[in-house]
Write a protein that holds these residues in place. Structure first.
Motif, mmCIF file in Angstrom:
data_model
loop_
_atom_site.group_PDB
_atom_site.id
_atom_site.type_symbol
_atom_site.label_atom_id
_atom_site.label_comp_id
_atom_site.label_asym_id
_atom_site.label_seq_id
_atom_site.Cartn_x
_atom_site.Cartn_y
_atom_site.Cartn_z
ATOM 1 N N UNK A 46 72.977 14.432 50.183
ATOM 2 C CA UNK A 46 72.149 13.302 50.596
ATOM 3 C C UNK A 46 70.781 13.737 51.116
ATOM 4 N N UNK A 47 70.463 15.031 51.022
ATOM 5 C CA UNK A 47 69.130 15.507 51.386
ATOM 6 C C UNK A 47 68.217 15.287 50.183
ATOM 7 N N UNK A 48 67.227 14.402 50.330
ATOM 8 C CA UNK A 48 66.457 13.933 49.181
ATOM 9 C C UNK A 48 65.093 14.596 49.030
ATOM 10 N N UNK A 49 64.675 15.391 50.001
ATOM 11 C CA UNK A 49 63.372 16.050 49.908
ATOM 12 C C UNK A 49 63.342 16.954 48.676
ATOM 13 N N UNK A 50 62.264 16.876 47.924
ATOM 14 C CA UNK A 50 62.114 17.716 46.744
ATOM 15 C C UNK A 50 62.614 17.100 45.458
ATOM 16 N N UNK A 51 63.171 15.886 45.518
ATOM 17 C CA UNK A 51 63.625 15.237 44.288
ATOM 18 C C UNK A 51 62.447 14.953 43.362
ATOM 19 N N UNK A 52 62.693 15.058 42.069
ATOM 20 C CA UNK A 52 61.668 14.741 41.084
ATOM 21 C C UNK A 52 61.402 13.239 41.063
ATOM 22 N N UNK A 53 60.201 12.878 40.647
ATOM 23 C CA UNK A 53 59.830 11.472 40.531
ATOM 24 C C UNK A 53 60.732 10.783 39.510
ATOM 25 N N UNK A 54 61.118 9.558 39.817
ATOM 26 C CA UNK A 54 61.955 8.791 38.901
ATOM 27 C C UNK A 54 63.065 8.072 39.637
ATOM 28 N N UNK A 55 64.007 7.531 38.871
ATOM 29 C CA UNK A 55 65.142 6.795 39.428
ATOM 30 C C UNK A 55 66.401 7.643 39.326
ATOM 31 N N UNK A 56 67.104 7.754 40.449
ATOM 32 C CA UNK A 56 68.335 8.534 40.531
ATOM 33 C C UNK A 56 69.499 7.591 40.835
ATOM 34 N N UNK A 57 70.567 7.698 40.082
ATOM 35 C CA UNK A 57 71.770 6.918 40.345
ATOM 36 C C UNK A 57 72.653 7.683 41.325
ATOM 37 N N UNK A 58 73.114 6.987 42.356
ATOM 38 C CA UNK A 58 73.968 7.609 43.367
ATOM 39 C C UNK A 58 75.425 7.487 42.917
ATOM 40 N N UNK A 59 76.116 8.624 42.834
ATOM 41 C CA UNK A 59 77.488 8.648 42.319
ATOM 42 C C UNK A 59 78.443 9.279 43.329
ATOM 43 N N UNK A 60 79.687 8.860 43.238
ATOM 44 C CA UNK A 60 80.762 9.427 44.052
ATOM 45 C C UNK A 60 82.004 9.502 43.167
ATOM 46 N N UNK A 61 82.642 10.665 43.121
ATOM 47 C CA UNK A 61 83.788 10.887 42.232
ATOM 48 C C UNK A 61 83.410 10.611 40.776
ATOM 49 N N UNK A 62 82.147 10.898 40.421
ATOM 50 C CA UNK A 62 81.702 10.732 39.047
ATOM 51 C C UNK A 62 81.369 9.316 38.644
ATOM 52 N N UNK A 63 81.424 8.371 39.600
ATOM 53 C CA UNK A 63 81.188 6.956 39.303
ATOM 54 C C UNK A 63 80.037 6.431 40.148
ATOM 55 N N UNK A 64 79.135 5.617 39.568
ATOM 56 C CA UNK A 64 78.040 5.047 40.367
ATOM 57 C C UNK A 64 78.558 4.273 41.571
ATOM 58 N N UNK A 65 77.848 4.415 42.678
ATOM 59 C CA UNK A 65 78.201 3.721 43.912
ATOM 60 C C UNK A 65 77.607 2.318 43.886
ATOM 61 N N UNK A 66 78.397 1.345 44.288
ATOM 62 C CA UNK A 66 77.935 -0.032 44.445
ATOM 63 C C UNK A 66 77.599 -0.252 45.914
ATOM 64 N N UNK A 67 76.576 -1.053 46.190
ATOM 65 C CA UNK A 67 76.182 -1.285 47.576
ATOM 66 C C UNK A 67 75.994 -2.768 47.857
#
Length: 243
Positions: A46-67
Motif C-alpha cells: 500500500x506504499x504508493x510513492x513512485x508509482x507510474x502515471x496511470x490507473x492501477x486496479x487494487x487487488x486482493x487474492x488476485x481479485x479486484x477489490x470493491x469499495x
C-alpha cells in the motif's frame, strides 16, 4: 453487478504520505497488489510513492477489490494538496464499484475558492496547491494574459498557502476590436507564475455548469468562466454582435 466472493472495502483513502489506507468490515486476511491498467505491471503493498502515471486496479487474492467509499473528501484533498509534490495519487471508485488508484503528474497552481466579479474588477481567492507556502505575508502578482495579445496586471497578496488578488476589467476591454477575446489568469508568487484553477472538488464539466455574473466595460461584456481543463479564464465579448 459485483461478483460474489469479491472482497469489499468500507473505507479506501490515500493519506498525505501516499499510503493507501483500507478499512475492512472484518479481519484483514491478505496483502494488496496493484495492477497497472495499461502495462500490467504489478506493485505489492500500500506504499504508493513512485508509482507510474496511470490507473492501477487494487487487488486482493488476485481479485479486484470493491469499495463502498467514493474516495472523495474535499477536506482530505485540500490537506493532501498542502504538501509540495509532482505526482498526485487518488483513490477512485470506478463505475463498477472497483477500487482504483489514479496517478497523474501535477504542477503547483492556485486552487480557486472564490471568484468575485464586481465593482470593475475580478477578485479571486485561493490556496497554493502542491507548491511551497509563503513565509509571512507578501505582495503577489495577479495577471490576465490575452491568448492573442497583451497582458493586464492586477495586484495580490500571498500568506502561507493563501492567495488573494484583483485585476481590473477596464484595461482588458479597452480597444477591443475582435468580437471575443479570451484571457487566462495567473498568480505570481515568489517569482513563479501559477495557474488559477479548481480541480480538487468532484464537480465535472464546470465550463457548462458554473456560470459567474458578467460585468460591462463600455460595449464589452466581461465574464469569468472555467475552461475544459477547469482553469479560470475570462471571456470579453463585444455586445450587440452574434456570439
Amino acid at each position: 453487478m459485483v461478483p460474489t466472493g469479491v472482497r469489499r472495502a468500507v473505507t479506501s483513502r490515500v493519506e498525505d504520505d501516499d499510503t493507501l489506507r483500507i478499512e475492512w468490515p472484518g479481519p484483514d486476511d491478505g496483502g494488496i497488489v496493484l495492477r497497472h491498467a495499461e502495462t500490467g505491471e504489478e506493485h505489492p503493498g500500500v506504499e504508493l510513492a513512485g508509482l507510474a502515471v496511470g490507473t492501477w486496479t487494487v487487488c486482493k487474492h488476485g481479485t479486484p477489490v470493491v469499495t463502498d467509499d467514493p474516495g472523495f473528501s474535499l477536506d482530505g484533498l485540500v490537506a493532501y494538496a498542502a504538501t509540495p509534490r509532482r505526482k498526485e495519487v487518488r483513490a477512485v471508485r470506478s463505475s463498477q464499484g472497483i477500487l482504483t488508484v489514479v496517478v497523474r503528474e501535477v504542477e503547483p497552481y492556485v486552487e480557486v475558492t472564490r471568484v468575485g466579479p464586481e465593482d470593475g474588477v475580478i477578485a479571486v481567492e485561493g490556496i497554493i496547491a502542491y507548491g511551497e507556502p509563503v513565509a509571512g505575508e507578501r505582495p503577489a502578482g495577479f495577471t490576465a494574459v490575452a491568448r492573442k495579445g497583451p497582458q493586464v496586471t492586477g495586484a495580490g497578496t500571498a500568506s502561507g498557502r493563501h492567495f488573494s488578488g484583483t485585476v481590473p476589467i477596464g484595461p482588458m476591454a479597452e480597444g477591443q476590436t475582435r468580437q471575443r477575446v479570451f484571457w487566462d489568469l495567473f498568480a505570481e508568487v515568489g517569482g513563479v507564475r501559477l495557474e488559477l484553477a479548481a480541480r480538487l472538488d468532484d464537480v465535472e464539466g464546470k465550463k457548462a455548469r458554473v456560470r459567474f455574473p458578467a460585468q460591462r466595460a463600455g460595449q464589452v461584456r466581461v465574464r469569468p468562466y472555467f475552461t475544459d481543463t477547469d482553469s479560470l479564464a475570462v471571456a470579453c465579448t463585444i455586445e450587440g454582435e452574434n456570439t
